[in-house]
Scaffold this motif. Structure first.
Motif, PDB file in Angstrom:
ATOM      1  N   VAL A  43       0.844  -1.189   0.000  1.00  0.00           N
ATOM      2  CA  VAL A  43       0.000   0.000   0.000  1.00  0.00           C
ATOM      3  C   VAL A  43       0.885   1.246   0.000  1.00  0.00           C
ATOM      4  O   VAL A  43       1.815   1.348   0.808  1.00  0.00           O
ATOM      5  N   ALA A  45       1.632   4.767   1.161  1.00  0.00           N
ATOM      6  CA  ALA A  45       1.237   5.575   2.316  1.00  0.00           C
ATOM      7  C   ALA A  45       2.073   6.847   2.301  1.00  0.00           C
ATOM      8  O   ALA A  45       3.273   6.799   2.023  1.00  0.00           O
ATOM      9  N   ARG A  76       7.587  -1.060   6.690  1.00  0.00           N
ATOM     10  CA  ARG A  76       7.466   0.257   6.074  1.00  0.00           C
ATOM     11  C   ARG A  76       8.768   0.576   5.352  1.00  0.00           C
ATOM     12  O   ARG A  76       9.816   0.698   6.003  1.00  0.00           O
ATOM     13  N   THR A 381      -9.323   1.628   0.436  1.00  0.00           N
ATOM     14  CA  THR A 381      -8.671   2.715   1.166  1.00  0.00           C
ATOM     15  C   THR A 381      -9.517   3.977   0.997  1.00  0.00           C
ATOM     16  O   THR A 381     -10.541   3.964   0.320  1.00  0.00           O
ATOM     17  N   SER A 401      -5.631   7.632   7.324  1.00  0.00           N
ATOM     18  CA  SER A 401      -6.460   6.753   6.510  1.00  0.00           C
ATOM     19  C   SER A 401      -6.705   5.417   7.204  1.00  0.00           C
ATOM     20  O   SER A 401      -6.206   5.154   8.301  1.00  0.00           O
ATOM     21  N   PHE A 425      -4.227   3.644   9.672  1.00  0.00           N
ATOM     22  CA  PHE A 425      -3.025   4.429   9.406  1.00  0.00           C
ATOM     23  C   PHE A 425      -2.964   5.690  10.268  1.00  0.00           C
ATOM     24  O   PHE A 425      -2.023   6.468  10.166  1.00  0.00           O
ATOM     25  N   GLU A 428       0.165   5.153  12.896  1.00  0.00           N
ATOM     26  CA  GLU A 428       1.510   4.885  12.393  1.00  0.00           C
ATOM     27  C   GLU A 428       2.580   5.544  13.267  1.00  0.00           C
ATOM     28  O   GLU A 428       2.339   6.577  13.890  1.00  0.00           O
ATOM     29  N   ALA A 435      -3.356   6.547   3.048  1.00  0.00           N
ATOM     30  CA  ALA A 435      -3.176   5.305   2.290  1.00  0.00           C
ATOM     31  C   ALA A 435      -3.945   5.378   0.983  1.00  0.00           C
ATOM     32  O   ALA A 435      -5.102   5.797   0.956  1.00  0.00           O
TER      33      ALA A 435
END
Length: 451
Positions: A43, A45, A76, A381, A401, A425, A428, A435
């Motif tokens: 994804v 981000a 990530r 998303t 998101s 998200f 994070e 996202a």
């Protein structure tokens, strides 16, 4: 935003060459539907446009229900620069080269829409922890082709890659066109013939069986990058056209003007009527369809309605008479608790019920979707583009998101929320992130073509 359903083929005149006797992916779409279920999703981000001075990143999400880290981000990969605005993604190779032992779906292509960089990400060495392979710098792209603002990328069976670019480096739409990269991400040339650039660029889809490519429209980067402004529409900075190309020659065959009702034809599908509303910027709220896809068996068609907040499923076994078989509200400006209300003909108002998942309220509207190969799980998303997110759904800047999963009834049709899946998200490590597009390591119905 957007359609990632571009098709790849073997061609033989400079865009590609004959290819594919065996290779990545599956031999047929039906074979793909019988493949193993997805376990990971990549994804995009981002922090671009959020006010947080952090680089955008590629998130690896665990979607295996038997895994202890199910429904969470497990890796990530941060980009080396700040301000890219990662957006759409594509593969270096897909099922068009199925069975070719020299071809492999190794690299995920990540264009930075605002920075103009294009990243090549190695997903094969460690699928759970992808790594950066190469960066294509915007200066090289601009100097060799005049193109900037790369948006959508798709693989060709020649091992080359094609990328739509939405303008020149100053953000003018007149500089848009299509970039051709070789198998090692070196800039080759423009794909479109001189004088055959689209009026406005966006997503594209090519179908070799009909020797045709279709490109949709967004707007001039100098306009849309600042947020949506009605004056920019009046000034002619947004498109309302479909561009029909001869494939693979790169020659424009036809331009279809959709008129005022077709402004911003990001995705062109079943129409959604605007709703009369109150407490919004306009008296009517259009149905802004920002993504759609078709199941691999060509039975069901799905789209998202970013402003209204619903996801729809249509049975298209009779393509001329699509039947609505599923609709679910998962956010939007008209959900209960919002100041914006829809207005009926008699003047009464209404809003839509939107459920919580794992005790969390759903934010913004559904924006990008991805369907499992077997057609039974639909992921969504909710970030469109940072400047537009800030304008239409400012809460995303503070709360971030999320990804949700919709269970699909593939027999009779129907949609229902999976209550056990919610990737937030907003939690994070470097703060709430946005996202956007999702890809499976093994390909999906919006990235692969069979020839």
């Amino acid at each position: 935003m957007a359609t990632e359903t571009v098709l790849a083929t073997a061609v033989s005149n400079g865009v590609g060459k004959a290819c594919c006797k065996s290779g990545p992916g599956y031999a047929t779409p039906l074979a793909a539907m019988s493949g193993p279920p997805e376990k990971l999703i990549y994804v995009t981000a981002l922090y671009s446009g959020t006010g947080r001075e952090q680089p955008d990143y590629l998130a690896t999400v665990d979607v295996d229900p038997n895994s202890p880290t199910y429904s969470s981000v497990i890796h990530r990969l941060k980009m080396p620069y700040i301000g890219d605005e990662l957006h759409h993604t594509g593969w270096n190779s897909c099922s068009s080269c199925h069975g070719d032992p020299s071809a492999s779906r190794r690299y995920l292509v990540l264009p930075g829409l605002i920075s103009g960089r294009i990243y090549a990400i190695d997903t094969m060495t460690d699928p759970k922890a992808p790594s950066l392979y190469k960066v294509v710098e915007p200066k090289e792209i601009s100097e060799k082709t005049g193109l900037a603002f790369p948006h959508t990328s798709h693989c060709l069976a020649s091992d080359d890659m094609l990328v739509s670019c939405l303008g020149d480096k100053e953000g003018n739409a007149k500089g848009n066109g299509f970039l051709l990269l070789d198998s090692d991400f070196n800039v080759k040339s423009r794909w479109d013939k001189p004088g055959h650039a689209p009026k406005f660029g966006y997503d594209f889809w090519y179908q070799p069986r009909f020797k045709t490519m279709i490109s949709t429209s967004w707007g001039a980067p100098k306009a849309f990058s600042k947020g949506f402004n009605l004056q920019h529409v009046a000034d002619g900075l947004y498109g309302s056209h479909l561009h029909i190309y001869k494939w693979p020659e790169g020659e424009m065959k036809q331009i279809i003007d959709l008129g005022n009702t077709g402004l911003l034809p990001l995705e062109v599908v079943i129409s959604v009527e605007p709703l009369k509303v109150e407490n919004w910027i306009l008296p009517e709220m259009p149905g802004l369809i920002t993504d759609f896809l078709i199941s691999l068996d060509d039975r069901f068609f799905y789209f998202v309605n970013w402003l209204h907040g619903d996801i729809r499923q249509y049975n298209i076994e009779d393509p001329k008479n699509p039947v609505l078989t599923g609709q679910i509200w998962v956010g939007g400006l008209l959900q209960k608790g919002s100041p914006v209300k829809a207005v009926r003909e008699d003047g009464t108002t209404y809003q839509f019920d939107v459920p919580q998942i794992k005790g969390k309220s759903l934010r913004a509207g559904p924006q990008m979707i991805q369907l499992s190969l077997d057609g039974k799980r639909l992921y969504a998303t909710n970030s469109l583009f940072s400047a537009w997110d800030r304008q239409f759904y400012p809460e995303l800047m503070d709360k971030g998101s999320h990804i949700i999963q919709i269970d699909v009834d593939t027999e009779k049709g129907g949609l229902s929320i999976n209550p056990d899946f919610f990737v937030d998200f907003g939690e994070e490590p470097d703060g709430p992130a946005l996202a956007h597009e999702m890809r499976y390591p093994g390909g999906d119905c919006t990235s692969d073509i069979w020839i």
